[in-house]
Write an enzyme that holds these catalytic residues in place. Sequence first.
Site, PDB file in Angstrom:
ATOM      1  N   GLY A   1       0.813  -1.214   0.000  1.00  0.00           N
ATOM      2  CA  GLY A   1       0.000   0.000   0.000  1.00  0.00           C
ATOM      3  C   GLY A   1       0.841   1.257   0.000  1.00  0.00           C
ATOM      4  CE  LYS A   2       6.615  -0.248  -2.816  1.00  0.00           C
ATOM      5  NZ  LYS A   2       5.621  -1.236  -3.318  1.00  0.00           N
ATOM      6  CB  SER A   3       1.604   3.322  -4.901  1.00  0.00           C
ATOM      7  OG  SER A   3       2.777   2.725  -5.405  1.00  0.00           O
TER       8      SER A   3
ATOM      9  N   GLY B   1       7.824   2.805 -14.443  1.00  0.00           N
ATOM     10  CA  GLY B   1       7.548   1.447 -14.906  1.00  0.00           C
ATOM     11  C   GLY B   1       7.397   1.395 -16.418  1.00  0.00           C
TER      12      GLY B   1
ATOM     13  CG  HIS C   1       0.255   1.952 -10.061  1.00  0.00           C
ATOM     14  ND1 HIS C   1       0.404   2.459  -8.796  1.00  0.00           N
ATOM     15  CD2 HIS C   1       0.853   0.742 -10.052  1.00  0.00           C
ATOM     16  CE1 HIS C   1       1.056   1.576  -8.046  1.00  0.00           C
ATOM     17  NE2 HIS C   1       1.345   0.522  -8.786  1.00  0.00           N
TER      18      HIS C   1
END
EC number: 2.7.1.156
Lengths: 197, 132
Positions: free
Chosen positions: A16-18, A42, A56
Amino acid sequence: MVRGKLTVIIGGVRSGKSAYAEKMLVDEASHVAGRLVYIASGTATDAEMQARIDRHKQDRAEIDCTTIEQPVELAGVVPSIQQGDLVLWDCLTTWLANELYSGWETATPCISEPGCMEQKEAQLYETINDILAKTSHLVIVSNEVLDELPSTYMETRTYSKWIGRIHQKLVAQADEAIEIDYGLATDWKNGQREVLA
Amino acid sequence: MHIYIGGAHNGKRHYVRTKFAHEKLAWFDGELPETDTFINHKIVIAGLENWLAQTDLDEQQAIEHIMRVQKDRSVIIILTDIGRGIVPMDADQRKLRDTCGRLYQRLIAEADEVTRIWYGLAQTVKKRGEKQ
């Protein structure tokens, strides 16, 4: 000129860092002036990676932000950064892989060229300083990949060495160094802990 | 016994070297201080996973041996966190992780102090005599 704030966020895959990083900047953008800028590193090497990137992108669709695709040579983003921007770079780990293997088409990947990565590393720190000179806040997201026995593959060990070295350097420079683990965000610089929503 | 634990390439050795710069340190990397030499030194043991990978002792003997070697000495042990990767196909590699994990649990239980190192920063996880 005031240097912008540097936040480094490191967490495992799917921790869940993004989302945490995005929320941090969106909240901030709601009470300060400045664009939200998203630097994406990416590249779609296969269908799964494309789906990951799309997910994303979808997450960011509701947010008013400017996206810059920059898989290698981070310095390329500097001219597009404006004073007071709030910048999120996601993520360092994919950038490092892209840089280590850049040149593979001509059979000279950086990973096997002596001194190549050292040069890119120095350039990276310079670029981060250049970004910080313009932005009010730069958030760098990276993956935790070092909590296991050293790989039996030489190239993976080289990658591990570089990611560890760059993480240490950035954590040392950061105003906030946040580890995301077990559903908790821990700021190692000031001891604050926050349960992820 | 004081343990420093953290992932690979997190700056554990550098941290210990800097913190104890004014003390005489005797480093054992991938090996154990089997004799009583270095009496006036603080002993630093690192790379236990490499020692485990090459020893002929079985797991129980190996763990007991390490516990004996560190007993009643001023010892710093540097442990590399190994428990959060993909479990490998190779049986020996799996066994090494299991043995490491059990050894770490034992060492951490016995340690007077445990410090976690995360990219050069330190956090006390356990300190004997202090409330957990």
